[in-house]
Design a protein around this motif. Structure first.
Motif, PDB file in Angstrom:
ATOM      1  N   ALA A  35       0.838  -1.203   0.000  1.00  0.00           N
ATOM      2  CA  ALA A  35       0.000   0.000   0.000  1.00  0.00           C
ATOM      3  C   ALA A  35       0.873   1.253   0.000  1.00  0.00           C
ATOM      4  O   ALA A  35       0.600   2.219  -0.719  1.00  0.00           O
ATOM      5  CB  ALA A  35      -0.917  -0.009   1.216  1.00  0.00           C
ATOM      6  N   ALA A  36       1.949   1.215   0.787  1.00  0.00           N
ATOM      7  CA  ALA A  36       2.850   2.373   0.823  1.00  0.00           C
ATOM      8  C   ALA A  36       3.438   2.609  -0.564  1.00  0.00           C
ATOM      9  O   ALA A  36       3.530   3.743  -1.032  1.00  0.00           O
ATOM     10  CB  ALA A  36       3.963   2.150   1.838  1.00  0.00           C
ATOM     11  N   LEU A  37       3.798   1.524  -1.252  1.00  0.00           N
ATOM     12  CA  LEU A  37       4.370   1.661  -2.595  1.00  0.00           C
ATOM     13  C   LEU A  37       3.326   2.238  -3.552  1.00  0.00           C
ATOM     14  O   LEU A  37       3.616   3.124  -4.348  1.00  0.00           O
ATOM     15  CB  LEU A  37       4.851   0.301  -3.104  1.00  0.00           C
ATOM     16  N   ARG A  38       2.105   1.706  -3.446  1.00  0.00           N
ATOM     17  CA  ARG A  38       1.035   2.183  -4.338  1.00  0.00           C
ATOM     18  C   ARG A  38       0.815   3.676  -4.119  1.00  0.00           C
ATOM     19  O   ARG A  38       0.701   4.442  -5.069  1.00  0.00           O
ATOM     20  CB  ARG A  38      -0.240   1.393  -4.067  1.00  0.00           C
ATOM     21  N   ASP A  39       0.794   4.119  -2.842  1.00  0.00           N
ATOM     22  CA  ASP A  39       0.617   5.552  -2.558  1.00  0.00           C
ATOM     23  C   ASP A  39       1.704   6.387  -3.214  1.00  0.00           C
ATOM     24  O   ASP A  39       1.494   7.542  -3.557  1.00  0.00           O
ATOM     25  CB  ASP A  39       0.671   5.809  -1.047  1.00  0.00           C
ATOM     26  N   LEU A  40       2.886   5.795  -3.356  1.00  0.00           N
ATOM     27  CA  LEU A  40       4.004   6.536  -3.948  1.00  0.00           C
ATOM     28  C   LEU A  40       3.996   6.416  -5.476  1.00  0.00           C
ATOM     29  O   LEU A  40       4.870   6.947  -6.152  1.00  0.00           O
ATOM     30  CB  LEU A  40       5.331   5.995  -3.401  1.00  0.00           C
ATOM     31  N   GLY A  41       3.052   5.635  -5.997  1.00  0.00           N
ATOM     32  CA  GLY A  41       2.947   5.520  -7.456  1.00  0.00           C
ATOM     33  C   GLY A  41       3.663   4.318  -8.045  1.00  0.00           C
ATOM     34  O   GLY A  41       3.951   4.290  -9.236  1.00  0.00           O
ATOM     35  N   TYR A  42       3.961   3.299  -7.215  1.00  0.00           N
ATOM     36  CA  TYR A  42       4.685   2.112  -7.714  1.00  0.00           C
ATOM     37  C   TYR A  42       3.852   0.854  -7.472  1.00  0.00           C
ATOM     38  O   TYR A  42       3.336   0.650  -6.375  1.00  0.00           O
ATOM     39  CB  TYR A  42       6.043   1.980  -7.021  1.00  0.00           C
ATOM     40  N   GLU A  43       3.749   0.027  -8.497  1.00  0.00           N
ATOM     41  CA  GLU A  43       3.001  -1.228  -8.365  1.00  0.00           C
ATOM     42  C   GLU A  43       3.957  -2.364  -8.028  1.00  0.00           C
ATOM     43  O   GLU A  43       5.079  -2.414  -8.562  1.00  0.00           O
ATOM     44  CB  GLU A  43       2.290  -1.558  -9.689  1.00  0.00           C
ATOM     45  N   THR A  44       3.520  -3.272  -7.186  1.00  0.00           N
ATOM     46  CA  THR A  44       4.384  -4.413  -6.864  1.00  0.00           C
ATOM     47  C   THR A  44       4.069  -5.582  -7.804  1.00  0.00           C
ATOM     48  O   THR A  44       2.926  -5.746  -8.222  1.00  0.00           O
ATOM     49  CB  THR A  44       4.151  -4.888  -5.419  1.00  0.00           C
ATOM     50  N   ALA A  45       5.103  -6.361  -8.098  1.00  0.00           N
ATOM     51  CA  ALA A  45       4.909  -7.527  -8.974  1.00  0.00           C
ATOM     52  C   ALA A  45       4.427  -8.715  -8.152  1.00  0.00           C
ATOM     53  O   ALA A  45       3.594  -9.493  -8.603  1.00  0.00           O
ATOM     54  CB  ALA A  45       6.215  -7.862  -9.682  1.00  0.00           C
ATOM     55  N   VAL A  46       4.961  -8.877  -6.945  1.00  0.00           N
ATOM     56  CA  VAL A  46       4.521  -9.975  -6.077  1.00  0.00           C
ATOM     57  C   VAL A  46       4.464  -9.498  -4.628  1.00  0.00           C
ATOM     58  O   VAL A  46       5.143  -8.535  -4.253  1.00  0.00           O
ATOM     59  CB  VAL A  46       5.473 -11.207  -6.135  1.00  0.00           C
ATOM     60  N   GLU A  47       3.622 -10.179  -3.841  1.00  0.00           N
ATOM     61  CA  GLU A  47       3.508  -9.860  -2.406  1.00  0.00           C
ATOM     62  C   GLU A  47       3.611 -11.169  -1.630  1.00  0.00           C
ATOM     63  O   GLU A  47       3.030 -12.177  -2.031  1.00  0.00           O
ATOM     64  CB  GLU A  47       2.155  -9.203  -2.158  1.00  0.00           C
ATOM     65  N   ALA A  48       4.362 -11.141  -0.543  1.00  0.00           N
ATOM     66  CA  ALA A  48       4.569 -12.377   0.236  1.00  0.00           C
ATOM     67  C   ALA A  48       3.319 -12.732   1.025  1.00  0.00           C
ATOM     68  O   ALA A  48       2.635 -11.865   1.555  1.00  0.00           O
ATOM     69  CB  ALA A  48       5.728 -12.172   1.205  1.00  0.00           C
ATOM     70  N   SER A  49       3.025 -14.025   1.088  1.00  0.00           N
ATOM     71  CA  SER A  49       1.929 -14.498   1.927  1.00  0.00           C
ATOM     72  C   SER A  49       2.304 -15.883   2.458  1.00  0.00           C
ATOM     73  O   SER A  49       2.477 -16.791   1.656  1.00  0.00           O
ATOM     74  CB  SER A  49       0.650 -14.583   1.099  1.00  0.00           C
ATOM     75  N   PRO A  50       2.465 -16.075   3.771  1.00  0.00           N
ATOM     76  CA  PRO A  50       2.395 -15.083   4.846  1.00  0.00           C
ATOM     77  C   PRO A  50       3.509 -14.032   4.703  1.00  0.00           C
ATOM     78  O   PRO A  50       4.364 -14.154   3.839  1.00  0.00           O
ATOM     79  CB  PRO A  50       2.605 -15.931   6.099  1.00  0.00           C
ATOM     80  N   HIS A  51       3.473 -13.035   5.610  1.00  0.00           N
ATOM     81  CA  HIS A  51       4.358 -11.887   5.433  1.00  0.00           C
ATOM     82  C   HIS A  51       5.721 -12.134   6.064  1.00  0.00           C
ATOM     83  O   HIS A  51       6.095 -11.498   7.040  1.00  0.00           O
ATOM     84  CB  HIS A  51       3.683 -10.657   6.019  1.00  0.00           C
ATOM     85  N   THR A  52       6.445 -13.078   5.487  1.00  0.00           N
ATOM     86  CA  THR A  52       7.760 -13.429   6.035  1.00  0.00           C
ATOM     87  C   THR A  52       8.801 -13.403   4.925  1.00  0.00           C
ATOM     88  O   THR A  52       8.469 -13.456   3.734  1.00  0.00           O
ATOM     89  CB  THR A  52       7.750 -14.868   6.591  1.00  0.00           C
ATOM     90  N   ALA A  53      10.066 -13.366   5.344  1.00  0.00           N
ATOM     91  CA  ALA A  53      11.172 -13.362   4.378  1.00  0.00           C
ATOM     92  C   ALA A  53      11.119 -14.627   3.513  1.00  0.00           C
ATOM     93  O   ALA A  53      11.324 -14.576   2.302  1.00  0.00           O
ATOM     94  CB  ALA A  53      12.493 -13.267   5.124  1.00  0.00           C
ATOM     95  N   THR A  54      10.810 -15.768   4.141  1.00  0.00           N
ATOM     96  CA  THR A  54      10.771 -17.026   3.392  1.00  0.00           C
ATOM     97  C   THR A  54       9.706 -16.970   2.295  1.00  0.00           C
ATOM     98  O   THR A  54       9.943 -17.368   1.153  1.00  0.00           O
ATOM     99  CB  THR A  54      10.456 -18.197   4.352  1.00  0.00           C
TER     100      THR A  54
END
Ligand code: SAH
Length: 508
Positions: free
Chosen positions: A475-494
């Motif tokens: 969401a922070a990226l989107r607010d700045l005008g950048y789209e993400t290609a992938v999002e982690a689920s669950p929200h961990t490094a792995t």
């Protein structure tokens, strides 16, 4: 440690860094780096290896002496001697093994003559590592009972070759040629002239064991052409012998799922390290971009006051590994230890923070998902029956949790055990790599990191795929005008690494 090394003068450690992959330095090599006051490292040693040196150690990259821009071998020795005499521990970190085409012998002679204590730590020499990394059996029961390590670049002042090409051409085994790129025509033709079969297979391996490892095949007859046409530059090794035919088209190393991918890992040192290690094992070339720098808090007095009355709290809540380290260090500095925390329950936001507590043999009584502050607050106040909370952390980064706890009915004290300052200098290597479209992925592990990256690199970020760790970060990226290609689920490094893996290797 050898008693002769325990003197008032400093010591010099000549350490072999191995062929370049971070894990291929020896345990002893890492121990020496951890003690270093000064690290002098050459261009073949992976610069990331110097991260083992303590904060505050001076790190000097010597480049390559042939460029003329750097210290000559004599000047390096003089500097080592002068630094050791002033009492410093000097690590001279060299690619591969210090005594294989590494001038190690010249340096120990000079150190002995100067009366400086030294230790030499062997390393995996690149010419032998190449076998395991490219699956070339350098020795083989049917085809090669011997192996010779040969220089392809004799010193210019040698009027006659020290190399006996007749003997080398007749050598009953594998030849591994170091420093052979610039004079490839000379040594390959000399071998043929002295009777070595022109169709002898040759493997040319550049940056062996590094993420950018490249292997090209040729024969003794075609090797010069192949080097010229492919524009291969040093550092490269040439393996000459029939055993080359036994290596597979793609070795295990080149077959790894992220081999060839270049990934910028941005964010806190802790998460970055975890991500970096995992991505590197999968074959990626990882560059780090810290988003924040950690510094001392402005004033320890509030921390000390809180520790003096620590029994008045029900819970101590840690929101980061840094918070744990800094608080425990403060206890040590006060002449106390972790028993001081025996009277209070410990909560950790995120499993990484809990793991950090465990390093000090402290068990977290509660570990809660970092991204659900309300439930964390509710659990601590209602379920776990706590009302008085101490939050040791950074001046920023725990405000949301403090507010959630207060809303749930807790009484909250916050103390700063460290400060985090935004890094505001872009890394020029990263800027260049982005402008050349050389970065495939950027991993972003917090909303703060997203803002910091945009501030540092702006539109350059559009040239890579963005991998976000959580909906908040996306969401922070989107607010700045950048789209993400992938999002982690669950929200961990792995899971973040898995998301990148799922997209496959780059098709560059
Ligand atoms: N002491 C080093 C050798 C230094 S001489 C060792 O033991 O490996 C420098 C030469 O080593 C280079 O020109 C190249 O031929 C070889 N070399 C070192 N590291 C290498 C690497 N990672 N990949 C390919 N060649 C390498």
């Amino acid at each position: 440690m050898n008693t002769t090394l325990r003197t008032t003068s400093g010591t010099v450690y000549l350490v072999g860094a191995g062929p370049g992959s971070l894990g291929l330095i020896t345990v002893r090599g890492v121990e020496c780096l951890k003690e270093a006051d000064l690290v002098l490292y050459d261009y073949l040693a992976n610069p990331a290896a110097v991260e083992h040196a303590p904060d505050g150690a001076e790190l000097v990259c010597l480049g390559h002496h042939s460029t003329g821009r750097n210290l000559s071998p004599g000047e390096i020795v003089d500097r080592m001697i002068a630094e050791a005499r002033s009492g410093r521990k000097v690590v001279r970190l060299k690619g591969g093994d210090p005594f294989v085409f590494g001038r190690g012998g010249d340096e120990t002679d000079a150190l002995r003559e100067a009366g400086i204590p030294f230790e030499v730590v062997p390393g995996v020499t690149s010419g032998l590592a190449v076998g395991s990394l490219c699956e070339i059996p350098i020795t083989h029961h049917d085809e090669a009972s011997a192996v010779a390590l040969v220089t392809g670049h004799e010193r210019d002042d040698k009027t006659e070759s020290h190399l006996d090409y007749e003997a080398l051409a007749a050598f009953p085994g594998t030849l591994v040629i170091y420093m052979g790129v610039t004079r490839v025509a000379k040594w390959s033709q000399a071998l043929i002239r002295h009777g070595k079969a022109p169709d002898t297979p040759v493997a040319i391996v550049r940056w062996c064991s590094r993420a950018q490892q490249q292997m090209v095949r040729s024969s003794l007859k075609t090797v010069t052409d192949v080097v010229t046409k492919s524009g291969l530059r040093p550092p490269a090794l040439f393996v000459v012998g029939d055993v080359v035919k036994r290596s597979p088209q793609l070795s295990w190393f080149a077959e790894r799922p992220l081999f060839g991918a270049r990934i910028l890992v941005a964010g806190s040192a802790d998460t970055s390290r975890k991500l970096r290690d995992r991505l590197a094992v999968l074959g990626a070339d990882v560059i780090s971009q810290p988003a924040v720098r950690i510094t001392e808090p402005a004033d320890w007095a509030p921390v000390d006051a809180a520790l003096d009355r620590v029994e008045q709290y029900d819970w101590m809540v840690f929101t980061s590994g840094n918070g744990v380290d800094r608080l425990v260090q403060r206890l040590f500095d006060r002449g106390e230890d972790v028993r001081r925390l025996g009277c209070v329950k410990l909560a950790a936001a995120g499993s990484g923070t809990a793991e950090r507590l465990a390093r000090y043999h402290l068990h977290a009584d509660a570990v809660l998902g970092q991204f659900h502050l309300e439930s964390l607050a509710h659990t601590l106040v209602e379920v776990a029956g706590g009302h008085r909370f101490l939050l040791p952390g950074a001046s920023r980064g725990r405000q949301a949790l403090a507010e959630a706890l207060a809303t749930a009915g807790g009484r909250v004290d916050q103390v700063d055990v460290y400060d985090s300052v935004d890094v505001d200098e872009p890394n020029p290597d990263v800027e260049t790599a982005l402008s050349l479209d050389e970065i495939d992925w950027i991993t972003i592990t917090s909303a703060n990191t997203a803002r910091s990256l945009v501030r540092l690199y702006g539109d350059g970020l559009r040239r890579a795929h963005l991998a976000s760790i959580s909906p908040m970060t996306s969401a922070a990226l989107r607010d700045l005008g950048y789209e993400t290609a992938v999002e982690a689920s669950p929200h961990t490094a792995t899971a973040l690494v898995d998301a990148i893996l799922h997209c496959g290797r780059p098709n560059r």
